[in-house]
Design a protein around this motif. Structure first.
Motif, PDB file in Angstrom:
ATOM      1  N   VAL A  92     -18.682  20.548  13.129  1.00 12.27           N
ATOM      2  CA  VAL A  92     -19.504  19.369  13.121  1.00 12.27           C
ATOM      3  C   VAL A  92     -19.687  18.977  11.491  1.00 12.27           C
ATOM      4  O   VAL A  92     -20.921  19.876  11.907  1.00 12.27           O
ATOM      5  N   TYR A  93     -19.672  18.304  10.855  1.00 15.60           N
ATOM      6  CA  TYR A  93     -20.360  17.648   9.918  1.00 15.60           C
ATOM      7  C   TYR A  93     -21.893  16.587   9.867  1.00 15.60           C
ATOM      8  O   TYR A  93     -21.392  15.498  11.272  1.00 15.60           O
ATOM      9  N   TYR A  94     -22.987  17.030   9.944  1.00 18.79           N
ATOM     10  CA  TYR A  94     -24.024  16.393  10.640  1.00 18.79           C
ATOM     11  C   TYR A  94     -24.572  15.403   9.233  1.00 18.79           C
ATOM     12  O   TYR A  94     -24.911  15.933   8.034  1.00 18.79           O
ATOM     13  N   CYS A  95     -25.130  14.190   9.195  1.00 18.51           N
ATOM     14  CA  CYS A  95     -25.667  13.330   7.851  1.00 18.51           C
ATOM     15  C   CYS A  95     -27.138  13.475   8.167  1.00 18.51           C
ATOM     16  O   CYS A  95     -27.876  13.514  10.080  1.00 18.51           O
ATOM     17  N   ALA A  96     -28.229  13.862   7.454  1.00 19.06           N
ATOM     18  CA  ALA A  96     -29.664  14.073   7.939  1.00 19.06           C
ATOM     19  C   ALA A  96     -30.911  12.934   6.527  1.00 19.06           C
ATOM     20  O   ALA A  96     -30.437  13.160   5.827  1.00 19.06           O
ATOM     21  N   ALA A  97     -31.541  12.175   7.317  1.00 16.48           N
ATOM     22  CA  ALA A  97     -32.580  12.055   6.224  1.00 16.48           C
ATOM     23  C   ALA A  97     -33.828  12.148   6.321  1.00 16.48           C
ATOM     24  O   ALA A  97     -34.709  12.877   7.035  1.00 16.48           O
ATOM     25  N   GLY A  98     -34.906  12.911   5.503  1.00 17.00           N
ATOM     26  CA  GLY A  98     -36.011  13.525   5.313  1.00 17.00           C
ATOM     27  C   GLY A  98     -36.359  13.323   4.164  1.00 17.00           C
ATOM     28  O   GLY A  98     -36.780  12.261   3.228  1.00 17.00           O
ATOM     29  N   SER A  99     -37.769  14.054   4.024  1.00 15.81           N
ATOM     30  CA  SER A  99     -38.386  13.943   2.839  1.00 15.81           C
ATOM     31  C   SER A  99     -38.450  14.930   1.834  1.00 15.81           C
ATOM     32  O   SER A  99     -38.565  13.552   0.295  1.00 15.81           O
ATOM     33  N   LEU A 100     -37.544  15.605   1.656  1.00 14.18           N
ATOM     34  CA  LEU A 100     -36.813  16.469   0.257  1.00 14.18           C
ATOM     35  C   LEU A 100     -35.938  17.008   0.470  1.00 14.18           C
ATOM     36  O   LEU A 100     -35.181  17.108   1.973  1.00 14.18           O
ATOM     37  N   PRO A 101     -34.897  16.739  -0.777  1.00  9.57           N
ATOM     38  CA  PRO A 101     -34.067  17.618  -0.659  1.00  9.57           C
ATOM     39  C   PRO A 101     -33.253  19.517  -0.542  1.00  9.57           C
ATOM     40  O   PRO A 101     -32.691  19.508  -1.709  1.00  9.57           O
ATOM     41  N   SER A 102     -33.432  19.531   0.928  1.00 15.55           N
ATOM     42  CA  SER A 102     -34.182  20.671   1.050  1.00 15.55           C
ATOM     43  C   SER A 102     -33.012  21.139   1.870  1.00 15.55           C
ATOM     44  O   SER A 102     -32.461  20.697   2.840  1.00 15.55           O
ATOM     45  N   PRO A 103     -32.561  23.214   2.051  1.00 11.70           N
ATOM     46  CA  PRO A 103     -31.460  23.098   2.530  1.00 11.70           C
ATOM     47  C   PRO A 103     -32.279  23.461   3.910  1.00 11.70           C
ATOM     48  O   PRO A 103     -31.502  24.047   4.474  1.00 11.70           O
ATOM     49  N   ASN A 104     -33.841  23.703   3.755  1.00 20.27           N
ATOM     50  CA  ASN A 104     -34.534  23.739   5.533  1.00 20.27           C
ATOM     51  C   ASN A 104     -34.436  22.594   6.269  1.00 20.27           C
ATOM     52  O   ASN A 104     -34.895  21.687   5.908  1.00 20.27           O
ATOM     53  N   LEU A 105     -33.117  23.169   7.569  1.00 25.18           N
ATOM     54  CA  LEU A 105     -33.843  21.953   8.386  1.00 25.18           C
ATOM     55  C   LEU A 105     -34.321  20.876   9.108  1.00 25.18           C
ATOM     56  O   LEU A 105     -34.020  19.925   9.675  1.00 25.18           O
ATOM     57  N   GLY A 106     -35.865  22.164   9.387  1.00 25.06           N
ATOM     58  CA  GLY A 106     -37.064  21.642   9.791  1.00 25.06           C
ATOM     59  C   GLY A 106     -37.352  19.905   8.582  1.00 25.06           C
ATOM     60  O   GLY A 106     -38.458  19.475   8.977  1.00 25.06           O
ATOM     61  N   MET A 107     -36.886  20.068   7.382  1.00 27.31           N
ATOM     62  CA  MET A 107     -37.333  19.284   6.303  1.00 27.31           C
ATOM     63  C   MET A 107     -37.163  17.521   6.696  1.00 27.31           C
ATOM     64  O   MET A 107     -36.781  16.086   6.078  1.00 27.31           O
ATOM     65  N   TYR A 108     -36.190  17.556   8.387  1.00 28.07           N
ATOM     66  CA  TYR A 108     -35.415  16.444   7.874  1.00 28.07           C
ATOM     67  C   TYR A 108     -35.976  15.480   9.179  1.00 28.07           C
ATOM     68  O   TYR A 108     -35.505  16.754  10.176  1.00 28.07           O
ATOM     69  N   ALA A 109     -35.918  14.366   9.576  1.00 28.20           N
ATOM     70  CA  ALA A 109     -36.426  14.518  10.327  1.00 28.20           C
ATOM     71  C   ALA A 109     -35.075  13.006  11.536  1.00 28.20           C
ATOM     72  O   ALA A 109     -35.850  12.834  12.418  1.00 28.20           O
ATOM     73  N   TYR A 110     -34.630  13.217  10.750  1.00 29.44           N
ATOM     74  CA  TYR A 110     -33.652  11.723  11.356  1.00 29.44           C
ATOM     75  C   TYR A 110     -32.134  12.756  11.163  1.00 29.44           C
ATOM     76  O   TYR A 110     -31.394  13.076   9.454  1.00 29.44           O
ATOM     77  N   TRP A 111     -31.158  12.311  12.185  1.00 27.07           N
ATOM     78  CA  TRP A 111     -29.844  13.048  12.418  1.00 27.07           C
ATOM     79  C   TRP A 111     -28.920  12.185  12.939  1.00 27.07           C
ATOM     80  O   TRP A 111     -29.161  11.584  13.399  1.00 27.07           O
ATOM     81  N   GLY A 112     -27.672  11.693  12.262  1.00 25.87           N
ATOM     82  CA  GLY A 112     -27.110  11.329  12.559  1.00 25.87           C
ATOM     83  C   GLY A 112     -25.851  12.310  14.377  1.00 25.87           C
ATOM     84  O   GLY A 112     -26.218  13.498  14.109  1.00 25.87           O
ATOM     85  N   GLN A 113     -25.168  11.622  15.061  1.00 25.62           N
ATOM     86  CA  GLN A 113     -24.348  12.512  15.392  1.00 25.62           C
ATOM     87  C   GLN A 113     -23.583  13.537  15.277  1.00 25.62           C
ATOM     88  O   GLN A 113     -23.008  14.202  16.248  1.00 25.62           O
ATOM     89  N   GLY A 114     -22.632  13.564  14.022  1.00 29.07           N
ATOM     90  CA  GLY A 114     -21.636  13.993  13.502  1.00 29.07           C
ATOM     91  C   GLY A 114     -20.580  14.196  13.556  1.00 29.07           C
ATOM     92  O   GLY A 114     -19.884  12.704  14.568  1.00 29.07           O
ATOM     93  N   THR A 115     -19.360  14.472  13.110  1.00 30.05           N
ATOM     94  CA  THR A 115     -18.392  14.097  13.342  1.00 30.05           C
ATOM     95  C   THR A 115     -17.776  15.516  12.134  1.00 30.05           C
ATOM     96  O   THR A 115     -17.878  15.974  11.863  1.00 30.05           O
TER      97      THR A 115
END
Length: 121
Positions: A92-115
């Protein structure tokens, strides 16, 4: 606040291609954007990320040379072009929005539902 909706997943044979899209809505689109994936029984992992200006792009080693992330800020869209797909790309692939283009999941505050992306051998 931003809402994210992914699309473009599906079933494809090994060696094939898919293009995932992520549509963003909300007050602003001034975020770094990332794609992550999660296979059954595995942790969510980084795939690719892009800064707001597209000047910084990062990829996981496993997808370098095969996947391309891009964005269109005017349309509030982010894309993931996936070529030469392998069965191990199934997830399942998820889109996420965050403050930096980081590989760290914790840097992303917003997530989609996945495809769902399924690659058959």
């Amino acid at each position: 606040q931003v809402q994210l909706v992914e699309s473009g997943g599906g079933l494809v044979q090994a060696g094939g291609s898919l293009r995932l899209s992520c549509a963003a809505s909300g007050r602003t689109f001034s975020y770094a954007m990332g794609w992550f994936r999660q296979a059954p029984g595995k942790e969510r992992e980084f795939v690719a990320a892009i800064s707001w200006s597209s000047s910084i792009i990062n990829y996981a080693d496993s997808v370098k040379g095969r996947f391309t992330i891009s964005r269109d800020n005017a349309k509030r869209m982010v894309y993931l072009q996936m070529n030469s797909l392998k069965p191990e790309d199934t997830a399942v692939y998820y889109c996420a929005a965050g403050s930096l283009p980081s590989p760290n999941l914790g840097m992303y505050a917003y997530w989609g539902q996945g495809t769902q992306v399924t690659v058959s051998s």
